[in-house]
Write a protein that holds these residues in place. Structure first.
Motif: not given
Ligand code: DGT
Ligand code: CA
Ligand code: CA
Ligand code: ZN
Length: 562
Positions: A291-303
């Motif tokens: 949700g955080v990454y998505g809202k920032l307009g990004m793909q989920h970043v692997p740790p």
């Protein structure tokens, strides 16, 4: 299991024997036996009860007697005698890089320096000025610095072990915890453990955890403790709607966090460990990382790649790599058996590899000049090939490849003639001896090996041992270029104290189009799991499955090494 205790005592014996000027060969014998006991796939006490100690590799009659004495009486007289007669501090001082037995003895016996802290103080106060020249004193200083900065950090399996301990302790209390920090990012060394939970009980529960020796901090939402093994554990409680943002924040890295926060600021928002908020303070997201990454307009970043080294831009553009996964591996290309310095037989290793779902393995026992590792002559390799042939008939379509970790000699030539090397399916080359050469000479040795027509890849190219030895100062940019020009590959060795190449150089190699071999360098069945550490480094290096040679099918791999 007392395997690691027994191994530790044997190592200590090795150190003390060395400090007392005994034969190098005796010193090695203890360390080798220690390593086999440590890698043993069964309980050493069981082996002892069944009177099979001497069946353990490198455990001869003398060492078997020592192990027997310890397991029977809980004591080791020789160790006690040596501890007594060796000036306090000698073994400690010898752990500093650059201090050998004679110097340690001189420092401890003649100058009364009983430990590393004392040595540091003596250096600072100028008490060594008359005794050692400025270059030597500087070497001591650097050695201490290196040792101390390493000592505080855990290797990946140690950190994982600590996390599992915590997870089961909290689990028994019905408290779920999540992993954050450098361990979640898969860094090769971990400073402390960071745990998160949506259960407020976590903050007090940690204080009652067995092994806690010191409470560093204890508040309503966070605690921080030190365990008896020196490890620090931080736990933090967050409400469920905050948990995803907290996970992003405490997974880090710090540089990644700062870049994300600036991104939020650019949109007129605010990002912290509690969530993502608009300019009125209204929550936009926070419950999940996605949700955080998505809202920032990004793909989920692997740790593993959250280091602010290009992942932010890629995630914004939707172009993150599809990082290689453990499931992608079709085989393993570095392992050792009882033919050289491994602790299990070839057949057992192959069986274990099959059970992991591999299509193939390359068995890469050492070549003849690595005597400490029981390296094989041409003749013994030919015998091994007979066994390989027999096993391949039995196990087909699983395939054992004839492999070798061939020694690169001091002048850059290899241990075997080309005509013999050409009879192998896979040839890894590496150096284990004579590192004390000019950087140019060391680099030259590797370049020569890369230019050899029979070589397929260079194993553990820098020879670093995390926490004990810096990598050789070779020119890796040159090595990568030579690998590319010669159509060769480089290795990520998955042994947790090697992880060599590291992620920085593996990424450069990948960017140059040099395929990587990611392997376990197993010396026991359990070690085959090292592939997961290799995979972690590969992921941190941004490697995709197609960049990894042993993520290819047998057919495609054979083409690559033809
Ligand atoms: P370590 O423990 O040294 O192996 O490395 P980390 O990355 O686990 O670092 P640690 O335990 O100090 O902190 C955990 C995470 O918390 C870190 O990866 C990012 C975040 N963090 C810590 N301090 C700061 C900070 O000052 N600013 C920001 N933005 N994040 C921080
Ligand atoms: Ca940490
Ligand atoms: Ca921490
Ligand atoms: Zn090796």
């Amino acid at each position: 299991m007392r395997n690691s205790k027994v191994a530790q005592l044997l190592d200590e014996l090795g150190g003390l024997v060395e400090a007392n000027g005994e034969d190098w060969f005796k010193v090695i014998a203890y360390h080798r036996a220690a390593t086999s006991v440590r890698n043993l796939d069964e309980d050493v006490e069981l082996v002892w009860k069944e009177k099979r100690l001497e069946e353990i590799k490198y455990v001869g009659e003398g060492i078997a007697k020592k192990i027997d004495e310890y397991l029977r009486t809980g004591r080791l007289r020789l160790l006690e005698t040596l501890r007594e007669k060796t000036p306090a501090g000698v073994p400690l001082l010898m752990r500093v890089q650059g201090i050998g037995p004679r110097t340690a003895y001189h420092l401890a016996h003649d100058m009364g320096i009983a430990g590393v802290e004392e040595l540091k103080a003596a250096l600072e106060e100028g008490r060594l000025d008359g005794e050692f020249g400025p270059t030597v004193r500087e070497a001591f200083r650097l050695g201490i610095e290196k040792m101390q900065s390493f000592e505080r950090r855990l290797l990946l399996p140690e950190a994982e072990g600590e996390f599992q301990k915590m997870e089961s302790y909290f689990g028994a209390l019905g408290i779920a915890v999540g992993m954050a920090g450098s361990l979640r990012r898969g860094k090769s060394t971990v400073g402390d453990l960071d745990l998160l939970s949506t259960d407020p009980k976590v903050v007090d529960a940690i204080l009652g955890c067995p092994g806690v020796v010191q409470v560093l901090e204890s508040g309503p939402k966070r605690s921080s403790v030190k365990l008896d093994d020196g490890v620090q554990v931080d736990v933090r409680f967050f409400a469920p709607e905050e948990y995803g943002a907290a996970l992003v924040y405490f997974t880090g890295s710090k540089d990644h966090n700062i870049a994300l926060r600036n991104l939020a600021i650019g949109k007129g928002w605010k990002l912290n460990e509690y969530g993502l908020f608009d300019k009125f303070g209204t929550r936009l997201s926070g419950e999940t990382e996605e949700g955080v990454y998505g809202k920032l307009g990004m793909q989920h970043v692997p740790p593993e790649i959250r280091e602010n080294k290009g992942e932010i831009e890629a995630a914004l553009g939707g172009t993150l790599p599809r990082l290689v996964e453990l499931d992608d591996f079709k085989g393993d290309l570095q392992m050792h058996t009882t033919w050289s310095d491994g602790t299990v037989e070839l057949g057992e290793m192959a069986g274990a590899a099959m059970r992991r779902g591999y299509e193939y393995i390359g068995v890469t026992d050492h070549s003849k000049s690595v005597r400490v590792a029981n390296g094989l002559t041409e003749e013994r390799f030919r015998k091994q090939w007979k066994e390989i042939e027999r096993l391949n008939d039995q196990l087909s379509p699983f395939r054992i490849l004839r492999g070798v970790e061939v020694e690169i000699r001091t002048d850059g030539s290899l241990d075997f003639e080309q005509s013999f090397l050409d009879e192998f399916d896979v040839v890894g080359a590496s150096l284990h001896q004579n590192f004390r050469q000019d950087p140019e000479k060391l680099t030259e040795r590797i370049l020569k090996a890369l230019a050899h027509p029979s070589v397929d890849y260079i194993c553990h190219p820098t020879n670093r041992l995390i926490g004990r030895r810096e990598g050789n100062p070779i020119d890796l940019a040159k090595v990568i270029r030579a690998a590319k020009d010669n159509g060769k590959m480089l290795e990520i060795d998955g042994q947790p104290n090697r992880l060599d190449l590291d992620e920085v150089w593996a990424r450069k190699a990948m960017e140059e189009g040099v395929p990587m071999v990611v392997d376990s360098d197993a010396h026991s069945v359990g070690d085959l799991d090292n592939i997961s550490y290799g995979a972690t480094v590969a992921r941190r290096a941004w490697l995709e499955a197609e960049d990894v040679a042993n993520a290819r099918s047998l057919k495609s791999l054979l083409k690559l090494v033809a």
